[in-house]
Design a protein around this motif. Structure first.
Motif, PDB file in Angstrom:
ATOM      1  N   PRO A 180      -6.842  -0.537  -5.009  1.00  0.00           N
ATOM      2  CA  PRO A 180      -7.795  -1.038  -4.003  1.00  0.00           C
ATOM      3  C   PRO A 180      -8.265   0.073  -3.058  1.00  0.00           C
TER       4      PRO A 180
ATOM      5  N   SER B  34       0.807  -1.219   0.000  1.00  0.00           N
ATOM      6  CA  SER B  34       0.000   0.000   0.000  1.00  0.00           C
ATOM      7  C   SER B  34       0.845   1.277   0.000  1.00  0.00           C
TER       8      SER B  34
ATOM      9  N   SER C 143     -13.326  -2.381  -1.466  1.00  0.00           N
ATOM     10  CA  SER C 143     -13.171  -3.146  -2.707  1.00  0.00           C
ATOM     11  C   SER C 143     -13.103  -4.632  -2.405  1.00  0.00           C
TER      12      SER C 143
ATOM     13  N   ASN D 285     -11.592  -6.791  -4.371  1.00  0.00           N
ATOM     14  CA  ASN D 285     -10.243  -7.179  -4.757  1.00  0.00           C
ATOM     15  C   ASN D 285      -9.247  -6.187  -4.155  1.00  0.00           C
ATOM     16  N   GLN D 286      -8.389  -6.658  -3.301  1.00  0.00           N
ATOM     17  CA  GLN D 286      -7.422  -5.807  -2.616  1.00  0.00           C
ATOM     18  C   GLN D 286      -6.061  -5.805  -3.314  1.00  0.00           C
ATOM     19  N   LYS D 287      -6.045  -6.122  -4.577  1.00  0.00           N
ATOM     20  CA  LYS D 287      -4.815  -6.071  -5.371  1.00  0.00           C
ATOM     21  C   LYS D 287      -4.951  -4.981  -6.429  1.00  0.00           C
TER      22      LYS D 287
ATOM     23  N   GLU E  44     -11.023   0.778   0.490  1.00  0.00           N
ATOM     24  CA  GLU E  44     -11.382   0.108   1.748  1.00  0.00           C
ATOM     25  C   GLU E  44     -12.466  -0.947   1.534  1.00  0.00           C
TER      26      GLU E  44
END
Length: 417
Positions: A352, A324, A356, A358-360, A354
């Motif tokens: 990404p 991040s 989402s 998909n955190q990629k 908060e």
């Protein structure tokens, strides 16, 4: 003797003058006559100056030569009286020449009759109408000939229902070119659905009217009805409002594609103003069971990868594992780096958030462009990770190697920043 002769001559002369005098009067009268003639002369000129009246008929005049329809004869009655008269005539025709409902006269039996049947005769024998007699004769003739007789089932009672349809919903209920109203009328079997104004009137058998009423209410409340599908089912997908733009698409292109290709209904709820930031909403799906499941899978793919083959044919995606802290280098100052990547490589880059799924870091586009954008982003992150400047910069192949731990005697020689 001479004197009398003179008097006689004088008298004769006076008589002659008197006889000649009267003709003078016509002359005096002739003058006024001449004046009158002179006065009448201008009037004659004026009459001659007037244009002659045309004998041609104006375009809105029609001569009745007797070949047209007969003229209507005024009855001298008001509209209300005329209607009452016509109603009485109809009742007499139905009752065999007698009123359908008559008043009882003291000392006489009631004259009430049943519509469709002849009135009861005075001798107590019931009369038979011509239509009933004709039906009996026809049935007897068919039975005598050995033909099977199909008896008509008695028609059910006719029911009527009214539904108040809000003006914004009228188009949804009626459908394109009246398609939905026609579908409801055909599938329920109602006699008629009057869509005049905002109050719809349904007429037909009671059960059919109830089904049609339920279908119209569903259209008003939900925008769709179960009657439209043979294998109807409803389902939903929980989605965060941040996903709505991707699911709807530009000018509604994405959701319209889902509806048209799969034949399902997709409804997005209204978001609440003061709702928690993490609140999700139900996106409802309705249609045949198989189509609803496909639509659900498409929506999940769009929320996870920003595309699906149904709605975005030919696109692929690539997921990048980036910490991040390095996201700001991909975004750039004021989003400048992100704009450069997307415009230069014709791809979509999703960082990404908060909420989402998909955190990629996601890159979406055509295969060659996605690969080039991926290489560019990886280089940005590597440069940010190995960024050094000034005396601390260490190039590859540096002979000094890593610095040794700081000792006490070195402090007097070190420059303090």
């Amino acid at each position: 003797a001479a004197v009398p002769k003179a008097e006689a001559k004088a008298k004769a002369k006076a008589k002659a003058e008197a006889a000649v005098a009267p003709p003078a009067a016509p002359k005096a009268a002739a003058k006024p006559a001449a004046q009158k003639a002179k006065a009448k002369a201008p009037a004659k000129v004026e009459e001659e100056e007037k244009p002659k009246e045309s004998m041609e008929l104006a375009p809105n005049y029609v001569i009745d030569d007797g070949s047209g329809p007969a003229w209507e004869v005024s009855s001298g009655l008001t509209k209300k009286q005329q209607k009452q008269k016509e109603r009485k005539q109809e009742q007499k025709a139905v009752g065999g020449g007698q009123p359908v409902v008559g008043k009882a006269v003291p000392g006489m039996g009631p004259t009430n009759t049943v519509p469709g049947m002849a009135p009861t005769k005075a001798d107590g024998k019931g009369g038979v109408s011509q239509s009933v007699a004709a039906d009996v004769e026809r049935i007897l003739a068919m039975k005598a000939a050995g033909v099977a007789v199909e008896e008509k089932a008695p028609e059910g009672n006719t029911s009527t229902a009214t539904i108040n349809v809000p003006e914004p919903k009228i188009g949804i209920v009626i459908g394109p070119k009246g398609a939905k109203i026609k579908m409801i009328q055909e599938k329920t079997g109602v006699t008629n659905i009057d869509t005049t104004g905002s109050v719809f009137t349904i007429v037909g058998p009671p059960q059919a009217v109830a089904k049609a009423e339920a279908a119209i209410k569903e259209l008003v409340e939900k925008g769709y009805c179960a009657l439209s599908y043979d294998d109807f089912t409803e389902n939903f997908v929980n989605a965060h409002p941040s996903c709505f733009p991707d699911l709807i698409g530009k000018n509604g292109a994405v959701v319209r594609k889902i509806k048209e290709e799969l034949g399902v209904e997709v409804n997005f709820p209204e978001t609440q103003k003061n709702a928690p930031a993490s609140k999700k909403y139900k996106v409802t799906l309705a249609g045949s069971a198989q189509a609803v499941e496909k639509a659900k899978a498409v929506i999940n793919n769009i929320m996870m990868y920003s595309h699906d083959e149904l709605t975005h044919p030919g696109l692929v995606h690539e997921e990048l594992e980036i910490e991040s802290w390095a996201w700001r280098y991909i975004i750039g100052t004021g989003g400048s780096e992100m704009k450069h990547i997307q415009n230069n490589y014709k791809v979509k880059v999703a960082i990404p958030r908060e909420h989402s799924l998909n955190q990629k870091v996601l890159i979406v586009g055509e295969q060659p462009m996605v690969e080039r954008a991926q290489a560019y982003i990886e280089k940005l992150v590597w440069n940010a990770e190995h960024k050094t400047s000034g005396r601390d910069k260490v190039d590859d192949g540096d002979a000094w190697g890593d610095e040794e731990p700081e000792e006490e005697w070195m402090k007097q020689y070190l420059y303090k920043r």
